[in-house]
Design a protein around this motif. Sequence first.
Motif, short mmCIF file in Angstrom:
data_model
loop_
_atom_site.label_atom_id
_atom_site.label_comp_id
_atom_site.label_asym_id
_atom_site.label_seq_id
_atom_site.Cartn_x
_atom_site.Cartn_y
_atom_site.Cartn_z
N SER A 267 71.49 -78.78 92.38
CA SER A 267 70.50 -78.11 93.23
C SER A 267 69.35 -77.54 92.41
O SER A 267 68.19 -77.62 92.82
N ALA A 268 69.67 -76.96 91.25
CA ALA A 268 68.62 -76.40 90.41
C ALA A 268 67.71 -77.51 89.88
O ALA A 268 66.51 -77.31 89.69
N ALA A 269 68.29 -78.70 89.69
CA ALA A 269 67.49 -79.84 89.22
C ALA A 269 66.44 -80.23 90.26
O ALA A 269 65.45 -80.89 89.95
N LYS A 270 66.66 -79.84 91.51
CA LYS A 270 65.66 -80.13 92.55
C LYS A 270 64.57 -79.08 92.59
O LYS A 270 63.64 -79.17 93.38
N GLY A 271 64.75 -78.02 91.78
CA GLY A 271 63.74 -76.97 91.72
C GLY A 271 64.16 -75.67 92.37
O GLY A 271 63.38 -74.71 92.38
N LEU B 297 68.20 -83.40 105.22
CA LEU B 297 68.48 -81.97 105.24
C LEU B 297 67.66 -81.35 104.12
O LEU B 297 67.43 -82.00 103.09
N ASP B 298 67.21 -80.11 104.31
CA ASP B 298 66.45 -79.54 103.20
C ASP B 298 67.40 -79.10 102.09
O ASP B 298 68.61 -78.99 102.27
N ASP B 299 66.81 -78.88 100.90
CA ASP B 299 67.62 -78.67 99.70
C ASP B 299 68.53 -77.45 99.80
O ASP B 299 69.67 -77.47 99.35
N GLN B 300 68.02 -76.38 100.41
CA GLN B 300 68.84 -75.17 100.54
C GLN B 300 70.06 -75.43 101.43
O GLN B 300 71.18 -75.00 101.12
N THR B 301 69.83 -76.13 102.51
CA THR B 301 70.93 -76.43 103.44
C THR B 301 72.00 -77.27 102.76
O THR B 301 73.20 -76.98 102.87
N VAL B 302 71.58 -78.28 102.03
CA VAL B 302 72.53 -79.14 101.33
C VAL B 302 73.32 -78.32 100.31
O VAL B 302 74.54 -78.45 100.19
N HIS B 303 72.60 -77.45 99.60
CA HIS B 303 73.28 -76.62 98.61
C HIS B 303 74.40 -75.81 99.26
O HIS B 303 75.52 -75.74 98.75
N LEU B 304 74.08 -75.21 100.38
CA LEU B 304 75.06 -74.35 101.05
C LEU B 304 76.21 -75.16 101.65
O LEU B 304 77.33 -74.68 101.72
N LEU B 305 75.94 -76.40 102.03
CA LEU B 305 77.03 -77.26 102.52
C LEU B 305 78.02 -77.57 101.39
O LEU B 305 79.24 -77.48 101.58
N PHE B 306 77.49 -77.95 100.23
CA PHE B 306 78.37 -78.22 99.08
C PHE B 306 79.20 -76.97 98.77
O PHE B 306 80.40 -77.06 98.47
N CYS B 307 78.53 -75.83 98.82
CA CYS B 307 79.21 -74.57 98.50
C CYS B 307 80.27 -74.26 99.56
O CYS B 307 81.42 -73.90 99.24
N ALA B 308 79.92 -74.42 100.82
CA ALA B 308 80.87 -74.16 101.91
C ALA B 308 82.08 -75.09 101.82
O ALA B 308 83.20 -74.71 102.16
N ASN B 309 81.85 -76.28 101.30
CA ASN B 309 82.92 -77.26 101.13
C ASN B 309 83.93 -76.75 100.07
O ASN B 309 85.12 -77.04 100.17
N ARG B 310 83.45 -75.98 99.11
CA ARG B 310 84.39 -75.35 98.17
C ARG B 310 85.06 -74.14 98.82
O ARG B 310 86.26 -73.93 98.67
N TRP B 311 84.28 -73.35 99.57
CA TRP B 311 84.87 -72.16 100.21
C TRP B 311 85.96 -72.55 101.20
O TRP B 311 86.97 -71.86 101.33
N GLU B 312 85.77 -73.64 101.91
CA GLU B 312 86.79 -73.99 102.91
C GLU B 312 88.10 -74.40 102.25
O GLU B 312 89.13 -74.47 102.91
#
Length: 211
Positions: A109-113, A66-81
């Motif tokens: 995520s920021a560590a990935k750039g 998965l690209d980095d942005q998608t992964v970031h948003l999945l982690f975030c969505a996992n908190r939102w849910e």
Amino acid sequence: KGEHNDKRGALIVLEGLDRCGKTTQCSRLVSFLEGRGLSVESWRFPDRNTDIGGMISSYLANGSKLDDQTVHLLFCANRWEKRSLMENKLRNGTTLIVDRYSYSGVSFSAAKGLDIQWCKAPENGLIAPDLVVFLEISPEEASRRGGYGTERYEQLEFQRNVAKHYQILQDSTWKVVDACLPPESVEKQIQELALESIQSCQNKPLSALWH
Ligand code: TMP
């Protein structure tokens, strides 16, 4: 007022690099607080028990690309849910001890750039912790602790980069604890910080990240 507890619970987050001892310390803290008769639950992010959590888990095991942005948003969505359940628990007087939260989300995520502001934006509106205990350990020391496992992020160079971003995120809710002290001493410090936070949060309304 029946079952309802009019004192709210505290949102207490433990953060730190992989292998800093967070998970052990979270469970010790929960036992300690339970022993004091407090209503407390152990939480963790990612929560791998949801559909989104399953996608994250497969990504971390290098099972999916998965690209980095998608992964970031999945982690975030996992908190939102989990947000509304979190709010209900806190309002009903249950203290939550959470192993990782948005700080991991942004730092990794920021560590990935990825741009740090871009990373923070979707975390906006999640519940702000009352206390963040940062278990400080150097990336080198962490890597020596029985070695890393096989998950994607468990590599020295990457953890160095994560550490840099944790530094940037430190705010007034953070308490830094030296993770290299004897475990009992770390445990004691965390207990004191937690009790203090459970006391003092009762006069404060719940607030939102990142304000
Ligand atoms: P865990 O080992 O605590 O289950 O976390 C799995 C990995 O996921 C860990 O290397 C930290 C990383 N992570 C993120 O990249 N973003 C996040 O939002 C969270 C909560 C964890």
